[in-house]
Motif scaffolding. Structure first.
Motif, mmCIF file in Angstrom:
data_model
loop_
_atom_site.group_PDB
_atom_site.id
_atom_site.type_symbol
_atom_site.label_atom_id
_atom_site.label_comp_id
_atom_site.label_asym_id
_atom_site.label_seq_id
_atom_site.Cartn_x
_atom_site.Cartn_y
_atom_site.Cartn_z
ATOM 1 N N GLY A 117 0.800 -1.222 0.000
ATOM 2 C CA GLY A 117 0.000 0.000 0.000
ATOM 3 C C GLY A 117 0.830 1.267 0.000
ATOM 4 O O GLY A 117 0.352 2.323 0.421
ATOM 5 N N LEU A 118 2.070 1.183 -0.498
ATOM 6 C CA LEU A 118 2.967 2.334 -0.444
ATOM 7 C C LEU A 118 2.750 3.310 -1.601
ATOM 8 O O LEU A 118 3.169 4.463 -1.524
ATOM 9 N N VAL A 119 2.140 2.847 -2.682
ATOM 10 C CA VAL A 119 1.988 3.666 -3.893
ATOM 11 C C VAL A 119 0.587 4.254 -3.927
ATOM 12 O O VAL A 119 -0.403 3.527 -3.917
ATOM 13 N N TYR A 243 -8.382 -1.877 -4.470
ATOM 14 C CA TYR A 243 -7.086 -2.519 -4.237
ATOM 15 C C TYR A 243 -6.381 -1.871 -3.052
ATOM 16 O O TYR A 243 -5.853 -2.563 -2.168
ATOM 17 N N LEU A 244 -6.361 -0.547 -3.036
ATOM 18 C CA LEU A 244 -5.671 0.162 -1.957
ATOM 19 C C LEU A 244 -6.354 -0.060 -0.612
ATOM 20 O O LEU A 244 -5.694 -0.107 0.424
ATOM 21 N N ARG A 245 -7.647 -0.214 -0.629
ATOM 22 C CA ARG A 245 -8.371 -0.480 0.623
ATOM 23 C C ARG A 245 -7.944 -1.817 1.210
ATOM 24 O O ARG A 245 -7.825 -1.967 2.428
ATOM 25 N N ALA A 257 -8.727 8.495 -3.839
ATOM 26 C CA ALA A 257 -8.132 7.977 -5.065
ATOM 27 C C ALA A 257 -8.891 8.439 -6.296
ATOM 28 O O ALA A 257 -8.304 8.670 -7.362
ATOM 29 N N LEU A 258 -10.197 8.603 -6.166
ATOM 30 C CA LEU A 258 -11.020 8.947 -7.322
ATOM 31 C C LEU A 258 -10.897 10.416 -7.711
ATOM 32 O O LEU A 258 -11.381 10.826 -8.765
ATOM 33 N N ALA A 259 -10.253 11.216 -6.868
ATOM 34 C CA ALA A 259 -10.109 12.646 -7.167
ATOM 35 C C ALA A 259 -8.924 12.932 -8.080
ATOM 36 O O ALA A 259 -8.723 14.068 -8.515
#
Length: 459
Positions: A117-119, A243-245, A257-259
């Motif tokens: 989750g670093l990216v 994915y990030l969640r 993320a969607l912004a």
């Protein structure tokens, strides 16, 4: 303000200064390191009396030279052992977290960054490796850098860069069943050429790209550098956010993320369009990733290529690859199959290979190397290790770059022909004199079973 592409927005938001030469000074959000290209950078810091400015934004791993046969295997090469000890010493001295061979989070640098989750979307990331472009799948501006640049980032958390051009690759339609992100990447490179994106940041878009999983998007962005792109990225969407969640659940709510997206109507310096429904499984025949044809195709006749430069390159490639023009791709026999690398070593890739190998036996040496310790643990939890073992494939115990780059023990001998899920088929890439055919995981698995290049439908 003029309409901006996603890359232009990320770039602008990270500019913290300009040089007299007119280049930009970019702030770097994430700096990833591996053991091969970093010793000189740390030596430079010591010589200048500098320290690492943001060790909290820096992460190291061992991957390029690590043994894969066993986690506790003693590497017979003293130089490689010293290189990894030096990496550990440097990271300890400068307080940089390091994921060493044997740790639960060790693996290929471009695999562990995303899975930890670093990216993040809209950020900048760099690493001393050209395939850092992989991380652009998250809507990040991810750049491969050289040793002197590594030292600069370590010391300042910034990087001096010339502003790149912008290129759009729009893939309409839907990929057919059995066509993977690897096939799409090879099709794009075949269309654009190995220098087709030189000096550009490539933004992949269109219906076919949006339908890809995050793993597929990482494969696509990974190979952007094979057409000389400075970076490759995909605009974040719900797939990215989901994915990030999963990767970093504690960070949910810290960013949107969607912004992160480009403006409608933003202009690109170059636009390439492909019909995704026309893309077929592909196989490379030559010595660069642009030299590929559909699985149903034949080795081309150099005399029929459109330019003298392409004809000359093809003649040299065919001589090295020991192939005859007109040979059907499916008639090419291989000695080895390799499934792995930062391109195709994630769980999705191993699942695809296992689906083909289940209930079958391989006819040639088949080596499968997971991209990370986490990937291997997940594969074992799903029983994929048993599928591989029953098929006669060698599912390695430790993750790493392995046969992709041939810097460790895993390399091919002269004249050995492989079907490989890696990203480069250059002369000597997998070992001096080795011959590499780039393929997707399903094609690699089918080839292992048949002993000749094949797709799952041929079994």
């Amino acid at each position: 303000m003029a309409q901006e592409t996603l890359a232009q927005k990320v770039w602008r938001r990270h500019v913290v200064g300009r040089t007299r030469a007119g280049n930009d000074l970019l702030y770097i959000d994430l700096h990833l390191l591996h053991e091969v290209n970093t010793p000189q950078a740390f030596a430079g810091l010591r010589a200048a009396g500098r320290t690492v400015r943001r060790p909290d934004l820096t992460v190291g791993t061992e991957d390029h030279t690590t043994p894969t046969v066993a986690v506790d295997r003693r590497d017979p090469d003293a130089a490689r052992r010293f290189q990894r000890r030096l990496m550990a010493r440097n990271c300890a001295e400068f307080r940089i977290p390091l994921h060493r061979l044997g740790s639960a989070s060790q693996g290929i640098v471009h695999v562990i960054g995303p899975e930890m989750g670093l990216v993040r979307p809209g950020t900048t990331a760099v690493c001393c490796d050209s395939h850092t472009t992989t991380l652009g799948a998250f809507g990040a501006l991810a750049l491969g850098i050289g040793t002197s640049q590594v030292e600069h980032v370590l010391a300042t958390q910034t990087l001096v860069l010339k502003r790149p051009l912008d290129m759009s690759v729009e893939v309409t339609g839907t990929l057919s069943a059995g066509v993977t992100a690897k096939d799409l990447a090879l099709a794009v490179i075949a269309r654009a050429g190995t220098a087709g994106a030189q000096g550009h940041v490539v933004e992949f878009g269109g219906e076919a790209v949006r339908a890809l999983s995050m793993e597929g998007r990482m494969t696509l962005c990974n190979m952007a550098v094979e057409m000389a792109a400075r970076a490759g990225l995909v605009a974040p969407d719900q797939v990215t956010a989901d994915y990030l969640r999963r990767a970093a659940p504690r960070d949910v709510g810290r960013y949107d993320a969607l912004a992160v997206h480009g403006d409608p109507g933003a202009a690109f310096d170059r636009v390439v369009r492909l019909d995704g429904s026309a893309v077929q499984p592909r196989v490379s025949w030559g010595t660069n990733p642009a030299q590929s044809v559909p699985l149903d195709g034949r080795v081309p006749d150099p005399g029929e290529l459109p330019s003298a430069a392409e004809e000359s390159a093809a003649r040299r490639a065919l001589e090295y690859m020991a192939l005859t023009p007109g040979t059907a791709v499916r008639d090419i026999a291989v000695d080895t199959v390799f499934i792995g690398s930062c391109t195709n070593s994630r769980l999705e890739d191993l699942r695809a290979a296992a689906a083909v190998l289940a209930g079958r036996r391989v006819r040639v040496d088949t080596v499968i190397v997971p991209g990370s310790a986490r990937v291997r643990a997940q594969a074992v939890a799903e029983g994929l290790d048993r599928v591989f073992a029953e098929a006669g494939a060698d599912f390695r115990a430790a993750p790493g770059c392995s046969m992709c780059v041939g810097l460790g023990e895993d390399r091919l001998g002269a004249g050995t022909r492989s079907a490989s899920t890696t990203n480069r088929n250059f002369e000597g890439r997998q070992g001096a004199g080795a011959r590499t055919h780039l393929v997707s995981p399903p094609v690699a698995a089918a080839t292992a079973v048949r002993g000749r290049i094949a797709g799952p439908g041929d079994l």
